[in-house]
Design a protein around this motif. Structure first.
Motif, PDB file in Angstrom:
ATOM      1  N   ILE A 190      27.701   2.744  37.596  1.00 66.42           N
ATOM      2  CA  ILE A 190      28.747   3.480  36.899  1.00 66.42           C
ATOM      3  C   ILE A 190      28.198   4.286  35.722  1.00 66.42           C
ATOM      4  O   ILE A 190      28.976   4.928  35.003  1.00 66.42           O
ATOM      5  CB  ILE A 190      29.861   2.542  36.415  1.00 66.42           C
ATOM      6  N   GLY A 191      26.898   4.265  35.528  1.00 66.21           N
ATOM      7  CA  GLY A 191      26.332   5.060  34.443  1.00 66.21           C
ATOM      8  C   GLY A 191      24.942   4.601  34.066  1.00 66.21           C
ATOM      9  O   GLY A 191      24.434   3.589  34.559  1.00 66.21           O
ATOM     10  N   THR A 192      24.340   5.369  33.164  1.00 65.37           N
ATOM     11  CA  THR A 192      23.003   5.068  32.657  1.00 65.37           C
ATOM     12  C   THR A 192      23.040   5.109  31.144  1.00 65.37           C
ATOM     13  O   THR A 192      23.595   6.053  30.551  1.00 65.37           O
ATOM     14  CB  THR A 192      21.972   6.083  33.183  1.00 65.37           C
ATOM     15  N   GLY A 193      22.476   4.101  30.528  1.00 65.07           N
ATOM     16  CA  GLY A 193      22.502   4.025  29.083  1.00 65.07           C
ATOM     17  C   GLY A 193      21.697   5.122  28.411  1.00 65.07           C
ATOM     18  O   GLY A 193      20.725   5.636  28.979  1.00 65.07           O
ATOM     19  N   ASP A 194      22.123   5.474  27.178  1.00 59.74           N
ATOM     20  CA  ASP A 194      21.382   6.442  26.376  1.00 59.74           C
ATOM     21  C   ASP A 194      21.153   5.932  24.959  1.00 59.74           C
ATOM     22  O   ASP A 194      20.668   6.655  24.093  1.00 59.74           O
ATOM     23  CB  ASP A 194      22.115   7.788  26.333  1.00 59.74           C
ATOM     24  N   THR A 245      26.042   5.702  23.890  1.00 65.98           N
ATOM     25  CA  THR A 245      27.316   5.552  24.585  1.00 65.98           C
ATOM     26  C   THR A 245      27.631   4.070  24.810  1.00 65.98           C
ATOM     27  O   THR A 245      26.807   3.329  25.355  1.00 65.98           O
ATOM     28  CB  THR A 245      27.294   6.281  25.941  1.00 65.98           C
ATOM     29  N   ALA A 246      28.834   3.669  24.379  1.00 69.44           N
ATOM     30  CA  ALA A 246      29.218   2.260  24.504  1.00 69.44           C
ATOM     31  C   ALA A 246      30.230   2.035  25.618  1.00 69.44           C
ATOM     32  O   ALA A 246      30.321   0.925  26.148  1.00 69.44           O
ATOM     33  CB  ALA A 246      29.790   1.757  23.181  1.00 69.44           C
ATOM     34  N   ALA A 247      31.016   3.057  25.979  1.00 73.63           N
ATOM     35  CA  ALA A 247      32.110   2.887  26.937  1.00 73.63           C
ATOM     36  C   ALA A 247      31.777   3.542  28.273  1.00 73.63           C
ATOM     37  O   ALA A 247      31.315   4.696  28.323  1.00 73.63           O
ATOM     38  CB  ALA A 247      33.396   3.476  26.379  1.00 73.63           C
ATOM     39  N   PHE A 248      32.031   2.830  29.370  1.00 78.06           N
ATOM     40  CA  PHE A 248      31.760   3.324  30.714  1.00 78.06           C
ATOM     41  C   PHE A 248      32.953   2.999  31.616  1.00 78.06           C
ATOM     42  O   PHE A 248      33.400   1.853  31.668  1.00 78.06           O
ATOM     43  CB  PHE A 248      30.498   2.681  31.293  1.00 78.06           C
ATOM     44  N   GLN A 249      33.459   4.011  32.314  1.00 74.88           N
ATOM     45  CA  GLN A 249      34.575   3.837  33.237  1.00 74.88           C
ATOM     46  C   GLN A 249      34.071   3.233  34.545  1.00 74.88           C
ATOM     47  O   GLN A 249      33.094   3.699  35.131  1.00 74.88           O
ATOM     48  CB  GLN A 249      35.216   5.198  33.535  1.00 74.88           C
ATOM     49  N   GLY A 266      39.899  -0.792  33.221  1.00 68.98           N
ATOM     50  CA  GLY A 266      38.747  -0.299  33.950  1.00 68.98           C
ATOM     51  C   GLY A 266      37.651   0.316  33.093  1.00 68.98           C
ATOM     52  O   GLY A 266      36.655   0.801  33.626  1.00 68.98           O
ATOM     53  N   VAL A 267      37.815   0.301  31.785  1.00 68.53           N
ATOM     54  CA  VAL A 267      36.783   0.829  30.886  1.00 68.53           C
ATOM     55  C   VAL A 267      36.014  -0.334  30.270  1.00 68.53           C
ATOM     56  O   VAL A 267      36.591  -1.196  29.609  1.00 68.53           O
ATOM     57  CB  VAL A 267      37.383   1.705  29.773  1.00 68.53           C
ATOM     58  N   ILE A 268      34.703  -0.351  30.512  1.00 75.24           N
ATOM     59  CA  ILE A 268      33.824  -1.373  29.940  1.00 75.24           C
ATOM     60  C   ILE A 268      33.282  -0.842  28.628  1.00 75.24           C
ATOM     61  O   ILE A 268      32.688   0.243  28.582  1.00 75.24           O
ATOM     62  CB  ILE A 268      32.669  -1.695  30.902  1.00 75.24           C
ATOM     63  N   THR A 269      33.488  -1.597  27.562  1.00 78.53           N
ATOM     64  CA  THR A 269      32.987  -1.205  26.247  1.00 78.53           C
ATOM     65  C   THR A 269      32.021  -2.273  25.753  1.00 78.53           C
ATOM     66  O   THR A 269      32.410  -3.435  25.559  1.00 78.53           O
ATOM     67  CB  THR A 269      34.143  -1.039  25.239  1.00 78.53           C
ATOM     68  N   PHE A 270      30.782  -1.880  25.557  1.00 79.46           N
ATOM     69  CA  PHE A 270      29.763  -2.822  25.090  1.00 79.46           C
ATOM     70  C   PHE A 270      29.900  -3.037  23.590  1.00 79.46           C
ATOM     71  O   PHE A 270      30.204  -2.108  22.830  1.00 79.46           O
ATOM     72  CB  PHE A 270      28.365  -2.311  25.438  1.00 79.46           C
ATOM     73  N   THR A 271      29.705  -4.273  23.185  1.00 84.66           N
ATOM     74  CA  THR A 271      29.844  -4.642  21.776  1.00 84.66           C
ATOM     75  C   THR A 271      28.616  -4.202  20.988  1.00 84.66           C
ATOM     76  O   THR A 271      27.568  -3.865  21.546  1.00 84.66           O
ATOM     77  CB  THR A 271      30.031  -6.158  21.643  1.00 84.66           C
TER      78      THR A 271
END
Length: 203
Positions: free
Chosen positions: A90-94, A97-101, A143-148
Motif C-alpha cells: 500500500i506504499g513505500t516509506g519516505d 509520511t505517517a498515513a497510508f490508505q 482504512g487509513v493506517i497512521t503510524f505513531t
C-alpha cells in the motif's frame, strides 16, 4: 456513518456485480467525441434477486431493509468475489509520511486501478516484512493506517497489509418488493424478493 449490520452472505447468491464509472460523452463534429471521466473512483454495483428462498431468509431480508430505513443508511457487504488482501503493498516509506490508505491494486499494463478499502478486519500490517502492533506502532481508522511517533516507515521500506474487507453499500431504492409464489400455509413455504440493487457509497 456505516451501520455495523452486515448483509447475510446468502444474499450474494445469484448476484450480478461489477464496477460502475460515470463518464460524460459529448459528440463533436466529424464523429469525434469529448469524454470526461466524472468519477475518478469506481463504485461497485450489486444486482440481487432472492428467488424461492425459505420464509426465514425473506423475513431476515425484510428486517434488514427496515433496519436500514430503506436507502437512508449504508451497511457493510461481503463481496463474494473479492474480500481479502494478502501482503498487499500500500506504499513505500519516505521517513515523513505517517498515513497510508489501505488499497487494492488491479494490474493493467496501461492503466492500473487502485481501489481504496475502508472496512477491514483481521488486519496484519508489515513494514519491510516485519509485523507491527496496533496501537503501539500504528492506528487504523476507516482504512487509513497512521503510524505513531517514532514508528514512521523510513525511506524505501515497503508497507504491506493482509486483511478481510467489506464494501460500504446502501439499497438503491426505498421500495424493495417481496412476493409469495407459494403461500405460507403450504408444506414447504417459500418466497422471493427483488430484484433489488445495492450500490457502493463513499460514506
Amino acid at each position: 456513518m456505516v451501520d455495523t449490520v452486515a448483509i447475510n452472505n446468502k444474499f450474494a447468491l445469484d448476484a450480478r456485480m461489477g464496477p460502475s464509472f460515470q463518464t460524460t460523452v459529448i459528440a463533436l463534429m466529424g464523429g469525434y467525441e469529448d469524454r470526461n471521466q466524472d468519477w475518478q473512483v469506481a463504485l461497485w454495483r450489486y444486482d440481487v434477486s432472492l428467488n424461492h428462498r425459505p420464509l426465514s431468509e425473506i423475513r431476515a431480508f425484510l428486517s434488514h431493509i427496515l433496519g436500514r430505513r430503506g436507502a437512508a443508511n449504508s451497511f457493510p457487504l461481503r463481496d463474494p468475489l473479492d474480500n481479502t488482501l494478502t501482503d498487499e503493498n500500500i506504499g513505500t516509506g519516505d521517513g515523513v509520511t505517517a498515513a497510508f490508505q489501505i488499497k487494492k491494486t488491479y494490474s493493467d499494463s496501461d492503466r492500473p486501478y487502485v481501489r481504496p478499502i475502508t472496512i477491514v478486519s483481521n488486519l496484519v500490517v508489515k513494514v519491510a516484512g516485519v509485523t507491527k502492533t496496533v496501537t503501539t506502532h500504528y492506528t487504523q481508522t476507516d482504512g487509513v493506517i497512521t503510524f505513531t511517533g517514532g514508528n514512521i516507515p523510513t525511506a524505501g521500506q515497503a508497507i504491506t497489509v493482509s486483511c478481510d474487507w467489506l464494501v460500504r453499500v446502501r439499497y438503491m431504492a426505498d421500495y424493495n418488493p417481496i412476493s409469495l409464489p407459494i403461500g405460507p400455509d403450504t408444506a414447504t413455504p417459500f418466497a422471493s424478493a427483488g430484484p433489488f440493487t445495492l450500490m457502493e457509497v463513499l460514506r
